[in-house]
Design a protein around this motif. Sequence first.
Motif, PDB file in Angstrom:
ATOM      1  N   VAL C 368     -16.981   0.857  61.396  1.00  0.00           N
ATOM      2  CA  VAL C 368     -17.614   0.232  62.550  1.00  0.00           C
ATOM      3  C   VAL C 368     -18.485  -0.956  62.138  1.00  0.00           C
ATOM      4  CG1 VAL C 368     -19.134   0.637  64.492  1.00  0.00           C
ATOM      5  CG2 VAL C 368     -17.564   2.429  63.745  1.00  0.00           C
ATOM      6  N   ILE C 369     -19.276  -0.786  61.080  1.00  0.00           N
ATOM      7  CA  ILE C 369     -20.215  -1.852  60.730  1.00  0.00           C
ATOM      8  C   ILE C 369     -19.480  -3.091  60.258  1.00  0.00           C
ATOM      9  CG2 ILE C 369     -22.006  -2.489  59.071  1.00  0.00           C
ATOM     10  CD1 ILE C 369     -23.162   0.237  59.388  1.00  0.00           C
ATOM     11  N   ASN C 370     -18.502  -2.894  59.375  1.00  0.00           N
ATOM     12  CA  ASN C 370     -17.713  -4.043  58.940  1.00  0.00           C
ATOM     13  C   ASN C 370     -16.984  -4.682  60.118  1.00  0.00           C
ATOM     14  OD1 ASN C 370     -17.834  -4.901  56.158  1.00  0.00           O
ATOM     15  ND2 ASN C 370     -17.284  -2.800  55.633  1.00  0.00           N
ATOM     16  N   ASP C 371     -16.442  -3.862  61.014  1.00  0.00           N
ATOM     17  CA  ASP C 371     -15.767  -4.399  62.196  1.00  0.00           C
ATOM     18  C   ASP C 371     -16.715  -5.282  62.996  1.00  0.00           C
ATOM     19  OD1 ASP C 371     -13.395  -3.264  61.620  1.00  0.00           O
ATOM     20  OD2 ASP C 371     -13.570  -1.573  63.010  1.00  0.00           O
ATOM     21  N   LEU C 372     -17.932  -4.761  63.187  1.00  0.00           N
ATOM     22  CA  LEU C 372     -18.913  -5.513  63.971  1.00  0.00           C
ATOM     23  C   LEU C 372     -19.245  -6.839  63.289  1.00  0.00           C
ATOM     24  CD1 LEU C 372     -21.417  -2.808  65.257  1.00  0.00           C
ATOM     25  CD2 LEU C 372     -19.870  -4.242  66.604  1.00  0.00           C
ATOM     26  N   LEU C 373     -19.423  -6.775  61.961  1.00  0.00           N
ATOM     27  CA  LEU C 373     -19.780  -7.992  61.224  1.00  0.00           C
ATOM     28  C   LEU C 373     -18.639  -9.019  61.305  1.00  0.00           C
ATOM     29  CD1 LEU C 373     -21.561  -6.464  58.096  1.00  0.00           C
ATOM     30  CD2 LEU C 373     -22.597  -7.636  60.044  1.00  0.00           C
ATOM     31  N   VAL C 374     -17.416  -8.530  61.186  1.00  0.00           N
ATOM     32  CA  VAL C 374     -16.266  -9.439  61.292  1.00  0.00           C
ATOM     33  C   VAL C 374     -16.200 -10.020  62.695  1.00  0.00           C
ATOM     34  CG1 VAL C 374     -13.743  -9.553  61.284  1.00  0.00           C
ATOM     35  CG2 VAL C 374     -14.943  -8.306  59.481  1.00  0.00           C
ATOM     36  N   LEU C 378     -19.887 -12.935  60.983  1.00  0.00           N
ATOM     37  CA  LEU C 378     -20.803 -13.031  59.841  1.00  0.00           C
ATOM     38  C   LEU C 378     -20.053 -12.968  58.518  1.00  0.00           C
ATOM     39  CD1 LEU C 378     -23.721 -10.826  61.156  1.00  0.00           C
ATOM     40  CD2 LEU C 378     -23.708 -13.299  60.864  1.00  0.00           C
ATOM     41  N   ILE C 379     -18.958 -12.250  58.516  1.00  0.00           N
ATOM     42  CA  ILE C 379     -18.128 -12.199  57.308  1.00  0.00           C
ATOM     43  C   ILE C 379     -16.676 -12.378  57.725  1.00  0.00           C
ATOM     44  CG2 ILE C 379     -19.623 -10.691  55.931  1.00  0.00           C
ATOM     45  CD1 ILE C 379     -17.900  -8.347  56.837  1.00  0.00           C
ATOM     46  N   GLY C 380     -15.858 -12.802  56.784  1.00  0.00           N
ATOM     47  CA  GLY C 380     -14.446 -12.954  57.073  1.00  0.00           C
ATOM     48  C   GLY C 380     -13.752 -11.614  56.968  1.00  0.00           C
ATOM     49  N   ASN C 381     -12.560 -11.520  57.534  1.00  0.00           N
ATOM     50  CA  ASN C 381     -11.838 -10.258  57.516  1.00  0.00           C
ATOM     51  C   ASN C 381     -11.506  -9.843  56.085  1.00  0.00           C
ATOM     52  OD1 ASN C 381     -10.710  -8.040  58.665  1.00  0.00           O
ATOM     53  ND2 ASN C 381      -8.670  -8.958  58.825  1.00  0.00           N
TER      54      ASN C 381
END
Lengths: 283, 380, 525, 365
Positions: C368-374, C378-381
Motif C-alpha cells: 500500500v505505501i509504495n503504491d501510494l508513493l508511486v 514521489l517515486i517511480g514505479n
Amino acid sequence: MALPSYASTGQRVWHYAFRVICGLILFYLIAPLLVVVPLSFNAQDFFTFTPEMLRLDPAGYSLEHYRDFFTNVDWQGPLWNSLAIAPVATLLAVALGTLAAVGLSQSHVPFKRAIMAILISPMIVPLIISAAGMYFFYSRIGLQGTYWGVVLAHAALGIPFVIITVTATLVGFDKSLTRAAASLGAGPMRTFWTVQMPLILPGVISGALFAFITSFDEVVVVMFLGAAGQKTLPWQMFIGLREQISPTILAAATVLIAVSILLLAALELLRRRNERLRGLTPN
Amino acid sequence: MTITKLMGSAALALLPMAGAAFAQDASAELPPCEGCAESMVIMSWGGAYQNSQLKAYVEPYIAQTGIAVTWDESSNEAIAKLRAAQEAGNMPFDLVDVEGPDAQRACDEGLAAEIDVAEVLAPGADGATVEDDFGDSLINDCYVPQIYFSTTFGYRTDVAEWNGATPDDLCDVFDTTAFPGKRSLQASPKKNLEWALICDGVPAADVYKVLEEEGGVERALAKLDTIKGDVIWWTAGAETPQLLADKEVVIGSTYNGRLFSVIAEQGQPVEMLWDYQNFDFDGWIVPAGLDEARMNRVMHFLHFATDTQRLADQAKYIAYGPARASSQPLVSTHAELGIEMAPFMPTNPDNMKNFLVNNIEWWADHQDEVEATFQNWLAQ
Amino acid sequence: MADATVTGGMPAGLGARGAAATPGPMVAADGTPLKASLARSLRRQKMRALLLIAPLLLFIVVSFVLPIGDMLLRSVQNGIVPDTLPRTVVALRDDPAEVPGEAVFEALYADLVVAEEYKVHTQLGSRLNYEMGGASSMFRGAGRAVGRFGTDIYAEQFEDADPALVDPARWAVWMADPAVREALPRTADAYDAWAGFTAELGGDDPAAEELGDVVYAALYRDLASGAQAPGLPAVDVAGFESVSLRDEFIADDAGWGEPAIWDLLRTFSPRVTAGYYLNAVDLQMGPDGVEMRPEGDRIYLQLFVRTMILSVTITATCILLGYPVAFLLASLPMRSANLLMILVLLPFWTSLLVRTSAWKVLLQQQGVINDLLVWAGLIGNDGRLALINNQTGTIIAMTHILLPFMILPLYSVMKGIPPTYVRAAKSLGANDWTAFWRVYFPQSIPGIGAGSILVFILAIGYYITPELVGGTKGVFISNRIAYHISDSLNWGLAAALGTILLAVVLLLYWAYDRMVGIDNVKLGG
Amino acid sequence: MQPSTDAFVQFDRVQKSYDGQTLVVKDLNLSIPKGEFLTMLGPSGSGKTTCLMMLAGFETATNGEIRLQGRNINDVPPHKRGIGMVFQNYALFPHMSVAENLSFPLEVRKMGQAEREAKVKRALDMVQMGAFANRRPAQLSGGQQQRIALARALVFEPELVLMDEPLGALDKQLREHMQFEIKHIADNLGITVVYVTHDQTEALTMSDRVAVFNDGRIQQLAPPDELYEAPVNSFVAQFIGENNTMTGVVTAMERDRCVVRLDSGDEIDAMPVNVSRVGERTKVSIRPERVEFNRARFQPGAHTLRARVEEFIYMGDIFRTRLSVAGNDDFVIKTRNAPDQTRLQPGQEIEIGWLPQDCRALDAA
C-alpha cells in the motif's frame, strides 16, 4: 488549545501544522488496522489488494476467509485452545495477584521493594528469555508440552498487570473504609468481600483484562512451551504468517480487532464507573 | 554389530500386531488394531503438504478407525522438539515427518525408534518386497519414506526488465544483469551451496567432494555473495510462492509442490525452472520410547498410510513423487483440478535433464559445522 | 524519663501507678528492647501481609524465577564431555602430549563404544562443533567406525587360547568376584559398561550374550600389562596379535592425530565452562588463552551493537512521534482527549501479530505505501522502496508497536503539569516557544525518561516482529537466541546470550525503578 | 456529670512506636469511667489519634495494656471489640446506600431483617435523616454524611464510641451546631465517648474531661474549666485559650505565693504552680481577660505594672488591645464591649494590674 484572537500568522500556521502532524501520527497508529479489515474480505488467497477490490467490485470481495476461520479445524482448534488457556491463566493470575496486591498494600511489608521487583519482572524480562528459561526448566520437570505448563507460564506473564492495576486501585483506596467495617463488627474476610472487593473491582477487572489479553495474544512462550495440543490462536497466526501465508489470518485478525474493541470498551466503562465511585468518596 | 541386531529384535518385541496380520494384501479391509492408543499427534509441515497427507490417508484412516489426530506444524524444528521432549521425559508426538538429513540425525542420536520396515509396512501392490519397492529411499533403520520431492525454482513470467527472456539455466539465478530483481532462497546452506558451486564451475558429481575440501564451503559462499544483496531468505516453504505472487521477488527456490499450487491452483504468472532440481526424501520417523499402545497405533497407521495406493493418492493432491516404485504408475490427475500431474512431477523425464540428489549422509555429518558457518555468513 | 512525672501530679482519672512515675519495665533508655517489642507487636501484621503475598511469590519463583535461574546454570554447565567420555577425560589428565598416546585412545575407544550404543556421541560432537568446526563429523564418523575397528581379533585369539574365555556365563561369575575385578580393573570397567547397555538397551541377560569386543580389548590390555587374575585360565598374551587403536582412529579421521581436538577436549573437560560466554562475545579459548574468534565467526558483538542501535533508534522515533501526540492529548479538553486516546489504545490492545501482519501488507514493494508513493508521483514505479525485510521494516513496525508505551507515560506526566506555569511564563513576557522550551519541556522530561526506558527495555528483547519483517539485517539478538534454541540446538550459547541480554535489561529495570518506581507503571487510560 | 469511679476504659502504661526509634506515645495511663465524654486534645503529631486507633484496635500497642471493662483487649481484633467509631472523613461505604451502610453492622451481627429495619429507622430518625435512607453517600452534603456516620456508629448500640475529628471537614457554623447535637445524643444514650480533636473550643464545649496531649504524653487531664483556669504547665496554658507569658527568675518563694523578677527587671507576684525553689527560671502566664487597666476596678492586692498601648483592635463583642509590658510587645488584654468601656489609644501610657492568683508561675519550657 483554542487559538486566541490575537494570534499572529506564524502562530496560526503552527497551530494547524501541529494538528496535521498529530493527525498523521495518529493515522500511523491506526493505519495497520484499517488495512487488515478490508483485506480480510479479499476474494483471493494472497495478501494484496486486487484491482477488483480497488474498483470496489463486489466480485473482489468475499467472506471465504471468515468461512475458513469459523469452519476449519486448523483455526477452530487453536481458537478453542486459546479460550481454554487464557481464562484459566487469567483466573490464576487474578486470584493470586489480587491477594498479593492486598498484602502489598498493608503498612508493614518486609522487603516490599524486592518482592515488588520480583513480581513485576515477568513483564520486564524479554519474552524470548522467559520462553527460553521456561522451556529448559519445564522440560526438566515434565511440564513442557502440557496444558498446565502453558497455563502456568501465561499466568506468570499476566501477573504483573494484575499487580500493577490492583495496587494502583488500592493506593487510592481509603483505608478508613476497612477500618469502619471492622469497627462495625465485620471480620477480615467479610470486610474484604463486602467493602474492599466491590471498590477495587474495577482495578481487578482491568487487571484481568490485561492478563487475559496477555495470554490471548502471547505467541513466543507458547511456541516454546506448547505442543500441538496447546496450539493457540496467535501461534496459528504466526504459522499462518510464516508457513502457510493464508489470508485466513486476516479474518482471524479482524475478529481479534473486534475483540480488542470490545475489551477496550469494557475497560473504558470500568474507568468511568471507577471515576464516578471515586468522585463520590468524600475527601 | 551384534548390538544393533539385538535392538532391532527388541523394537519388534514391542509390536505384537506386526507381522502376520500385516503381510496381507493392502487393499483388504483394515485389520482391527488391538491394544492401540485412541489418538495420535502427528508433526508435519503444514500447508499444502500437510493437506495432501490429510486427504490421502489421514482422513481415510480416521474414517475407518475413529481415532483422533492432532497436527503439529513444527517439522522445521523437529530435532529440537524431539530433544526437548526426550529430556522432559514426556513425548507428545507419535509420528514425525522429516526430511532425510533430519531423519539421519534423529536416528544417530537415538531420538527415533528403529523400525523393521519389512515387517511393519505392506509389500507393494505389484508384489514387490518392501525393500525393493522403496529401494534407495530406505536411508536408515528409523525411516519410513513417503515421497521424494525436489527443491527448485519458480520465476515470474511478466518481468518487464527481462525483455522477454526467461531463465532456463540454474545459473541465471546468479545472473542479476540479465535477470535483475530480487530472489528468494532458503535460509539454509543445504542446496544453496551445491547450486552455488555448480554455477562456480564445479561439475555436479564433484559438489560434495569440493564442499568437504578446505575452502570448499567458502567458495560456495563467495559465489552466493555475488547475489546476497538481492536475496530475501525464507524459512518456510510457503514464503516463496507468496513473495512471487506479491512481486516481491522475481525468482525463488522452494519445494516443487508449493510452486505447483501457485501455478496450477492459484493461476499466478509463474513458471518453473527445473535445471538442477535437488532431490530429497521426506518421510516418517517414530520417536523413541513410546509406550506399547501408542507404538501399536503408529505402526498400524504406518502400514495403512504407506501402502501403494495411499502414496499414489497423495500425489493427487501435491506434485511430489511417491517413494514406492509400485505407486508411480498409479499417479494420474489432480484430485480437484483434474490436471495431469506428470508434468509437475520432479521425476518427469523432461524435468530431469539435470538434477542433484541431496547427499543425506554428507549433510547429516556436516550440517552442524556448515550450518554454523552459513548462519554466521548470513548474519554478517 | 524523669519528665514522665508531669502527668503524675494530676488529680482525677489517671491510673494509680501513673503517679509513681516509674518508666515501663520493657523500655530501656537505649531503645533496643523498644525495637524488640515493636518487632513483636508488628510480627503478626507482617506475617499476615506475607501470608497474602506468599502464594504469588511462590508461584512466580517456581514458574518464572527458577526457570530463569536454570537458564543461567545452563550457560556455564558443561557436563557433556566428562559424562560422555569419562575414561578419556581421566586418561588425558596423565598424558600431557599434544597428541596423546595409546592409553588415551584406548579409553576413547571404550567411551565411544558405550556412547555409540546410547547414541550420545553425536550430541557431544555437536557440542564440540560449536567450538571447533569439524568436530561433529569426527565424532559421527568415529561412532560409526568403532564397531569396525580391528578389535575383533582379540576375541578370536582368546577363544583359541581357551574357549572358556568367551563363555558369557563364566564371565558373569568372574566379574562378580572382587578379587578378579581388582586384578583386572580395565576389564571389569569395560564389562560393566557392556553388561549395562546389553541389559538396559537390549533387555538381554549379559550372562547369556556374546561379549563385546571392547571387553576383550580391555582384557588384552590388562593381561599385557602383567595382571594375574585368580580363577581365569592363564593365557600368555605376549604372542597375541594386537591392534593400535591410535592408528585405527587416525586412519578413520586424520583429525584425531592433530592437537586441535585434544586441546578442545582438555579445555572442555571441566563440568563448568566459560566457553559459552566467550562465544557470546566472539571470543574463544585458544591454546594461549582467550582470543578473538576467526573473522568469519564474529557476529555476536555486531548483533549486540545492532540490537542497541536499533533499540535506540526506535526509542528516539517513539519520542519524536509520541511527544506531540501526548502534548495534544494533555492539552485538549477531557472529552476530546478521551476520544483521541482510543486511537492510541486500540493498537495497544490489538494483537501483536495482527499489527505485524498488517505491516507486512503495507510495507512490501507492491504494498500500500509504495503504491501510494508511486501514485503520488514521489517515486517511480521502478524505484519502489525496500521497506520490509530490512532494518527500515523493523524500525517502522516496532515503533508502531511500542509507541503507546511512550505516549501513555508521557501523557500521564504532562497531565500533571498545571497550565498555570506556562501562563505565568507568558505573563512574564515569554513567547510561545520560550514558554514551552524553558518551562513546559523541562517538566515533561520525567515522562520522556519513563517512556524511553520502558520502550527501550521492550525493544531490546523483541523477537516476533523482527523475525517477521526484519529480514536478515533487521533482526535482534533475541532472534539469534531463538535460533540457537530451536534450530542449531546450541542451548548453552542461547543461555549465555540470554543471560547477557537479561543483565542489560535488569540494569535498565533497576534504573527505571530508581527513576520512576516500579509501582508507578501506568497502564492505559 | 460526675463519672463513676470504676474504669470502663483503661490505658495502662501504653507505649507506641512506629519505627522502633522514637515513641509516639510514651507511657500513657488513663482511666475513663463509664458514661464519660472524654476528649483527647492536642496538636497534630501529639499521639492522640494513635491512642484512639490503639483503643479501636487498628494499631497495636508496642507495650502496655489497654483494658475494656477490666478485660485486656490487646489481642482482640477490631471487629470483635464492639466499639463504635466515627471517622474523620466519615468512611461511608460509597457503593452502599445510606440504609445499607447502617444495616451493615446489624447484618454482620446476623440480626433479622425486621429488627434491622427498625433499628436503622430509629438511628436515622435520631439524626433527623429518615428521609435519606435510599441515597448514596455521594449524594449527601458534608453535614448529612456526618450525621449518617454518627448514626452508623451508634446503630448497633455500642457502649463505647470513638470519634476521630468527626467535625473537621465541616464549616464553622455547621460544626458548632453538630457539637451540641453530638453531645446531646451522647448524653441521652448514656454512652461513653472518646473524642479526638485539635480544636480546643470543641474540646471545651463538649467534654466532661479533656486530656491534653503533647509529645506523646498527657500534659493535663481535667474538666474544661479547670484546664482553662488552672493549667499545670506552660504548654497547656499556651495551648488552651489565649495567654500572655513573661519569663523571669523566682526570687522568693512561699507556699502559695512567689516573687518573680522578670527579664525586664520588674518584680511581680505570682502563684507557684510548677516552680519549686528560688533561682529557678519560670514563665508566668496571665489570661488577657484577667488583666485590668481601669484603676477603679483594681482588686485589692492586685499587682500593677506600667504599660504602653501599641494597638487597639475592635472585634465586635470585645476589644483587643496590644500592649508593651516589661519588654514584651505582645501583651494582649481583652475587654468587653460595653457602653462605658474605655477605648485605649495607641501611644497611651497606662497602668495594668491583676490578682496574684491569676498569674501562674509555670515551667520555663
